[in-house]
Design an enzyme around this catalytic site. Structure first.
Site, PDB file in Angstrom:
ATOM      1  N   GLY A   1       3.384 -13.328  32.325  1.00  0.00           N
ATOM      2  CA  GLY A   1       3.186 -14.181  32.928  1.00  0.00           C
ATOM      3  C   GLY A   1       3.596 -15.776  33.094  1.00  0.00           C
TER       4      GLY A   1
ATOM      5  CD  GLU B   1      -3.711 -11.345  31.677  1.00  0.00           C
ATOM      6  OE1 GLU B   1      -4.635 -11.196  32.850  1.00  0.00           O
ATOM      7  OE2 GLU B   1      -2.303 -11.981  31.763  1.00  0.00           O
TER       8      GLU B   1
ATOM      9  CG  HIS C   1      -4.235  -6.410  30.163  1.00  0.00           C
ATOM     10  ND1 HIS C   1      -4.303  -7.811  29.937  1.00  0.00           N
ATOM     11  CD2 HIS C   1      -2.689  -6.450  31.005  1.00  0.00           C
ATOM     12  CE1 HIS C   1      -2.917  -8.890  30.889  1.00  0.00           C
ATOM     13  NE2 HIS C   1      -2.344  -7.669  31.052  1.00  0.00           N
TER      14      HIS C   1
HETATM   15  P1  PGA Z   1       3.098  -9.872  34.453  1.00  0.00           P
HETATM   16  O1  PGA Z   1       1.501  -9.318  33.866  1.00  0.00           O
HETATM   17  O2  PGA Z   1       4.145  -9.608  35.111  1.00  0.00           O
HETATM   18  O3  PGA Z   1       3.018 -11.158  35.541  1.00  0.00           O
HETATM   19  O4  PGA Z   1       4.070 -11.389  33.467  1.00  0.00           O
HETATM   20  C1  PGA Z   1       2.426  -8.657  33.571  1.00  0.00           C
HETATM   21  C2  PGA Z   1       0.710  -7.799  33.318  1.00  0.00           C
HETATM   22  O5  PGA Z   1       0.339  -8.506  32.155  1.00  0.00           O
HETATM   23  O6  PGA Z   1       0.623  -6.372  32.852  1.00  0.00           O
END
Ligand code: PGA
Length: 249
Positions: free
Chosen positions: A172, A96, A94
């Site tokens: 996000g 992040e 991911h």
């Molecule tokens: P989001 O996140 O739908 O809040 O944009 C998607 C993700 O990080 O998998």
């Protein structure tokens, strides 16, 4: 035939009580499609979530995993630990994790290998930053993320792989890739897989879109030929929104 999947990535949200409430709300929702539905709660609530959803059609999956079998890796979770609490799918790579926890293509290749050796299914995430798209580097960047972490795999490992294209600028942020941008990239990803592994593996691999997917845009995005579902962040924290997306095919 590739599968339709909608997976909710809860990230670092929902304590035990909140997890119980959201799961009970999810269980009240009705599903009108044959999509596989998954949720990824935090590690500490995986086993409880698995028990709560044992006889449902919602699969509980993990958000991450370490590549080592076991040992002195304080704070980490192994494939065997996940399997021992009923988990059979793990999200890896991911954005992040890449951005805040320094995960690289090299460590991700090791994680993928460990997951597959343990017969876990992998939802492998990748995607470009805004700067890459502005500089028109998004295709080559995505291609290198896939090649570096996955192209050492033998053909038969691909039955364990689901791909998730998540443009970082759309995660996000409320900004979504247009359905056309998603389709263009998904078709490119499928072609990249076909060039290396042939058409049959490329046609069978499920490719999810992630990044501000919500009830209002899911139908249009999922209607695209090479988009097989979504990895959902924010909208997965509300049962009605999540099921509106599940039912958007
Ligand atoms: P989001 O996140 O739908 O809040 O944009 C998607 C993700 O990080 O998998």
């Amino acid at each position: 035939m590739r599968k339709k999947i909608v997976a909710g990535n809860w990230k670092m949200n929902n304590n035990l009580g909140e997890t119980q409430v959201l799961i009970s709300e999810l269980k009240k929702q009705t599903q009108t499609t044959d999509a596989e539905v998954m949720i990824a709660p935090t590690f500490v609530n995986l086993y409880h979530s698995f028990e709560l959803l044992r006889n449902s059609n919602i699969e509980v999956i993990a958000q991450n995993m370490h590549f080592a079998k076991n040992g002195a890796f304080t704070g980490e979770i192994s494939a065997d630990m996940l399997k021992s609490v009923g988990i059979s799918t793990v999200i890896l790579g991911h954005s992040e994790r890449r951005a805040y926890f320094n995960e690289t293509d090299e460590t991700l290749a090791k994680k993928v290998d460990t997951a597959i050796a343990n017969e876990l299914r992998v939802i492998f995430c990748f995607g470009e930053e805004l700067q890459d798209r502005r500089e028109n580097n998004h295709f080559s960047l995505v291609e290198s993320q896939i090649k570096n972490a996955l192209f050492h795999l033998p053909e038969d490992a691909w039955k364990h792989i689901v791909l998730a294209y998540e443009p970082v600028w759309a995660i996000g942020t409320g900004e979504t890739a247009s359905p056309e941008q998603a389709q263009e990239m998904h078709a490119f990803i499928r072609k990249t897989i076909a060039n290396k592994y042939g058409n049959s593996i490329a046609e069978d691999v499920t490719i999810l879109y992630g990044g501000s997917c919500k009830p209002s845009n899911a139908k249009e995005i999922f209607s695209k030929e090479d988009v097989d579902g979504g990895l959902i962040g924010g909208a997965a924290l509300n049962a009605e929104d999540f099921y509106a997306i599940v039912n958007a095919f």
